[in-house]
Enzyme design. Sequence first.
Site, PDB file in Angstrom:
ATOM      1  N   LYS A  75       3.381   4.174  -4.260  1.00 11.90           N
ATOM      2  CA  LYS A  75       3.698   2.803  -4.628  1.00 11.90           C
ATOM      3  C   LYS A  75       3.999   2.754  -6.128  1.00 11.90           C
ATOM      4  O   LYS A  75       3.347   3.451  -6.923  1.00 11.90           O
ATOM      5  CB  LYS A  75       2.504   1.908  -4.295  1.00 11.90           C
ATOM      6  CG  LYS A  75       2.653   0.441  -4.660  1.00 11.90           C
ATOM      7  CD  LYS A  75       1.381  -0.309  -4.284  1.00 11.90           C
ATOM      8  CE  LYS A  75       1.413  -1.770  -4.677  1.00 11.90           C
ATOM      9  NZ  LYS A  75       0.170  -2.489  -4.299  1.00 11.90           N
ATOM     10  N   SER A 151       0.799  -6.326  -1.590  1.00 13.04           N
ATOM     11  CA  SER A 151       1.824  -5.874  -2.494  1.00 13.04           C
ATOM     12  C   SER A 151       2.301  -4.447  -2.210  1.00 13.04           C
ATOM     13  O   SER A 151       3.246  -3.971  -2.840  1.00 13.04           O
ATOM     14  CB  SER A 151       1.309  -5.953  -3.940  1.00 13.04           C
ATOM     15  OG  SER A 151       0.215  -5.076  -4.145  1.00 13.04           O
ATOM     16  N   SER A 175      -3.794  -5.996  -0.556  1.00  6.27           N
ATOM     17  CA  SER A 175      -2.462  -5.416  -0.712  1.00  6.27           C
ATOM     18  C   SER A 175      -2.190  -4.155   0.084  1.00  6.27           C
ATOM     19  O   SER A 175      -1.047  -3.703   0.150  1.00  6.27           O
ATOM     20  CB  SER A 175      -2.175  -5.147  -2.194  1.00  6.27           C
ATOM     21  OG  SER A 175      -2.002  -6.358  -2.885  1.00  6.27           O
TER      22      SER A 175
END
Length: 476
Positions: A75, A151, A175
Amino acid sequence: MKFAEYQNLDATDLAKLVASREVAPGELLDIALSAVDHINPSINAIVNTFEDRAKSMIAKGLSDGPFCGVPFVLKDLLADVAGVPTTMGSKYCETHTPTEDSELTRRYDQAGLVIFAKSNTPEFGGSCTTEPRLHGATRNPWNLNLSAGGSSGGSGAAVAARLVPMAHGNDGGGSLRIPGSANGVFALKPTRGRNPTGPNFGEYWSGLVEEHALTRSVRDSAILLDATSGPDVGSPHRAPKNDRPFIDDVLACDRRFRIGVSFDPPSGVPVDKACRRAVEITAEILSSLGHQVDEVSPIFDHERMGKALVTVIAVNYLVTVIDRERETGQPPSSEDLEQVIFHRLGIARKTSASDYALAVRDLHRSGRQFNKFFVERDAHLTPTLAKPPQPLGTFNMNSENVDEYLGSLYGYIPFTAIYNATGNPACSVPVHWTEDGIPIGVQIGAGFGREDVLFQLAAQLEIAKPWSNRIAKGLM
């Protein structure tokens, strides 16, 4: 190996093929890169590839870890790779390029993973959807008009679309679990201090954030956590040591647990019938497997916890901006940051040191109240989200009406942030799909340090109601 075979194997099976020399790491990397070329334009899960680094790691000789040769994605937030930008989904941080690897990145290398790309994330990880102005929206592989969550939405979509069998993410308010539910994959947020956040952070967001991954299988998550967990030098938090490797908990499935079920969040926001049905199905399965299941909810001051979370997160957005300003000498303008983040910075600048200290204390206090629930029970079952995946544009971080944005946010994710406040582990398990083929996850939480409970329950659900053979319909 063809993509048709690659997409049906989890990371553990791919690593076995590498170990037996039936397939080479370079071949797997080429398949993953080709998948990104052909599939990613439809979903926008991957925002940066660095093929040269990956091929260099293979040429030098990969570590003989449990996932030797398996392609992997980071990520684009927190886990740094030296020489590769970490943009945090923000125009303001677009050129930020770390000079050293994060400790977690080093541990992924030691596990034998071939890191070759970064996945999309909303600005500063600050939303339940992944639609940053910098990189554009990540689309849900099951329906390209829907959000992939956030996220860690880019990582969730990458796994669901079979670009990789698992991908890194982090979780400061849900997230990992939000995109786990939205994309129909398994997601575990570990106990506070289980995985390292060094060398740049002792704790991130005052301990709200924990690092791990989204995976196709429960066993991949357990093996990866066995490979990466443990404090790094100077870590302020150390999760309790498990009695045995986490993979043994997955393989054993040998205990029966006391499970409390809650259909409604403490905030009282309405829960969609599909999300309620997912919990009903899960409770029925667990009860049939011999677990003690009853409907009961933890008692704690959720309003105080919620206010404290808002304060802590807003101030940490400001800390991120101050770090970048020190690096560049340039303060951000309203054009550099999305509206919601810019608004949160205004709140943070009005927050005193004592306000912040009180917020952290309130989080700890409400966490102690919440954990009384786990004195008499081993696990807590709830919906992961209050609604199925929502259309793109529902959560607009550039909205002029910030209160409206926050209202829609809290109406979607009322269950997840509790476990960030307390530091307890929690996972999202993809047990249900709607009639039109959209995934719905359930959340299972456990006491501090009790990932073993979650791995056993998730593994039993994986056997009782398999999900990894499902192919995302939006890409068919």
